[in-house]
Design an enzyme around this catalytic site. Structure first.
Site, PDB file in Angstrom:
ATOM      1  CG  ASP A  34      -1.511  -1.238   1.639  1.00 32.38           C
ATOM      2  OD1 ASP A  34      -1.494  -2.168   0.827  1.00 32.38           O
ATOM      3  OD2 ASP A  34      -2.018  -1.330   2.773  1.00 32.38           O
ATOM      4  CD  GLU A 210      -7.127  -5.277   4.016  1.00 40.25           C
ATOM      5  OE1 GLU A 210      -6.288  -5.702   4.817  1.00 40.25           O
ATOM      6  OE2 GLU A 210      -7.108  -5.562   2.801  1.00 40.25           O
TER       7      GLU A 210
HETATM    8  N1  DQQ Z   1      -2.004  -3.832   3.995  1.00 37.25           N
HETATM    9  C1  DQQ Z   1      -1.511  -3.398   5.272  1.00 37.25           C
HETATM   10  C2  DQQ Z   1      -2.706  -3.281   6.136  1.00 37.25           C
HETATM   11  C3  DQQ Z   1      -3.812  -3.110   5.166  1.00 37.25           C
HETATM   12  C4  DQQ Z   1      -3.422  -4.023   4.043  1.00 37.25           C
HETATM   13  C5  DQQ Z   1      -0.515  -4.384   5.766  1.00 37.25           C
HETATM   14  C6  DQQ Z   1      -4.082  -3.691   2.736  1.00 37.25           C
HETATM   15  O1  DQQ Z   1      -2.587  -2.186   7.033  1.00 37.25           O
HETATM   16  O2  DQQ Z   1      -5.051  -3.438   5.726  1.00 37.25           O
HETATM   17  O3  DQQ Z   1       0.588  -4.491   4.894  1.00 37.25           O
HETATM   18  O4  DQQ Z   1      -3.332  -4.136   1.654  1.00 37.25           O
END
Ligand code: DQQ
Length: 477
Positions: A34, A210
């Protein structure tokens, strides 16, 4: 304009890798997911991202960091956030955002500790945002709201209204659906729970949301979430009043099957700019061998369409990467016109095509074509179904790469004129159609001569009013 990135890639990673993008951002090596903490600070753009600095697979998450003066050329900076052993983020610094707290750059991110996901805060005192100090009182919220049976409690969207700060945390209510939980604070450190901003239906919009991102756009508000298990980002435009959001129009941010967890920020010109994570379409082993995984989308400028849908256009800064140019006008696209583009070869191209559909049932462009057509990727509009698809059935002779087709509904305006704006960057195909829908996919042609471009039509003919193609320059040194 900023200097091109000086890559600090380990040996084995670099220009020789035929799948490694040249003008989409990715870290020097290893895993990225992300986009996080997007912010314009002291005249520069900062991009943080979920990063495993040890392998090309998801793992112990850190925040990687890069800076840009022009939104296009990025310079890698040292890792910004590292999990603190024994601390509330010991098992990972997960996604979050950045805000300007009266002159202090502040990150709000998810600290993970023994299965608990809780908001943590870090501040910086240097103008380049190189060093971050974690708040001693972390986590700033100790647990999800009492009495709610939640699925997940992570990822943050923070904004200011008057003197108060507001925060959304991605979550889901057991048996009901995804939600974004709203909190208020006077100082970003003490938070009171207000309630869910809105709640989705589990069957339609997933059990957990998310990466919520919430912002005003024109006369409306926009909520973007990445629901589990949909594997795509969706949005609503609607009305925000009394700390509740009433969705009015729902859409998909990108239909291409490889786009997730986008985040937006507002720049100094008031533009709302979005980046999203493009995940791989090949095996974990192939990623490990390559030494990298995950790419960032191009920066996209958001606006509201009259019908309440979100419009996304590539940031005009990307035009700075244009090199050699080809232009064609007024081509009748018929079965005999195939081969009209044979002088163009490339795997890093910007393609801007304006079609008049005519009577053809299907038409479009083929990219990354081998001379014998054994490998090719089709970007095709089905006039009867009013659907645009990226067909990857023949994208690669490598059987381990993803080959499913992704398609998006395109309204009747496409019957008059279809504008395809395609960014081809080795394994990335990022398509904007009529400023209305986006489809971003990943392809991994196995043959080194799969570099051709061709027109495609089925049953009748279509008219190509104009076609501009640019070779794109690398953002790397
Ligand atoms: N990636 C992060 C989280 C999120 C997810 C962890 C979404 O915080 O929910 O790497 O791709």
């Amino acid at each position: 304009m900023s200097q091109p990135i000086r890559q600090q890639s380990p040996p084995g990673i670099g220009a020789a890798d035929p799948h490694r993008p040249c003008y989409h951002f990715l870290p020097p090596a290893h895993w990225m997911n992300d986009p996080n903490g997007l912010i314009r600070w002291k005249g520069k753009y900062h991009l943080f991202y979920q990063h495993n600095p040890f392998a090309a697979t998801w793992g112990l998450m850190h925040w990687g960091h890069a800076v840009s003066e022009d939104l296009v050329h990025w310079r890698h900076l040292p890792i910004a956030l590292t999990p603190t052993p024994g601390g509330p983020d010991q098992d990972g610094c997960w996604s979050g955002c950045a805000v300007n707290d009266r002159g202090t750059p502040t990150l709000i991110y998810t600290g993970v500790q023994k299965g608990h996901q809780r908001p943590c805060l870090a501040t910086s005192r240097d103008d380049d945002l190189l060093t971050w100090e974690k708040y001693a009182g972390n986590p700033v919220i100790s647990a999800p709201p009492a009495g709610l049976e939640v699925i997940g409690f992570r990822d943050h969207s923070v904004w200011q209204e008057g003197d108060a700060w507001y925060q959304l945390i991605g979550s889901g209510i057991q048996g009901i659906g995804g939600t974004a939980l709203l909190y208020r604070s006077p100082d970003l450190r003490h938070w009171e729970y207000i309630g869910p901003l809105c709640i989705g239906h589990r069957e339609e919009t997933g059990e957990m949301w998310e990466c919520p991102d919430f912002f005003a756009l024109g006369e409306k508000h926009v909520l973007i979430v990445s629901p589990i298990p949909l594997r795509k980002a969706i949005y609503w435009t609607g009305t925000y009043a009394g700390h509740r959001f009433t969705p009015e129009v729902q859409g998909v941010v990108d239909y291409g099957g490889h786009f997730y967890a986008p985040q937006t920020f507002c720049d100094d010109r008031g533009r709302r700019i979005l980046f999203g994570w493009l995940w791989e379409g090949r095996s974990g082993e192939a990623c490990q061998t390559a030494g990298w995984a995950g790419v960032m989308s191009l920066p996209r400028v958001l606006s509201l369409r009259p019908d309440g849908q979100l419009s996304q256009t590539p940031a005009p800064e990307v035009e700075r990467l244009r090199g050699q140019h080809w232009r064609f006008e007024d081509i009748e696209v018929s079965p005999t016109s195939t081969g009209a583009l044979s002088e163009i070869q490339g795997d890093s191209l910007e393609i801007l095509a304006e079609f008049e559909p005519g009577e053809a049932t299907e038409f479009g462009i083929r990219v990354r074509c081998s001379p014998d057509g054994v490998e090719q990727t089709e970007i095709v509009y089905d006039r009867l179904e009013k659907r645009l698809a990226v067909n990857r059935e023949h994208s690669s002779l490598d059987p381990a790469t993803h080959r499913d087709t992704f398609a998006a509904p395109l309204g009747s305006a496409a019957d008059e004129k279809l504008t395809l704006h395609i960014f081809l960057d080795r394994s990335v195909v990022e398509v904007f159609a009529n400023d209305q829908i986006c489809l971003t996919s990943r392809i991994y042609p196995a043959r080194s001569d799969s570099l051709g471009l061709d027109l495609w039509v089925q049953d009748g003919s279509a008219r190509l009013r104009s076609l501009d193609v640019w070779e794109m320059r690398s953002i790397y040194g």
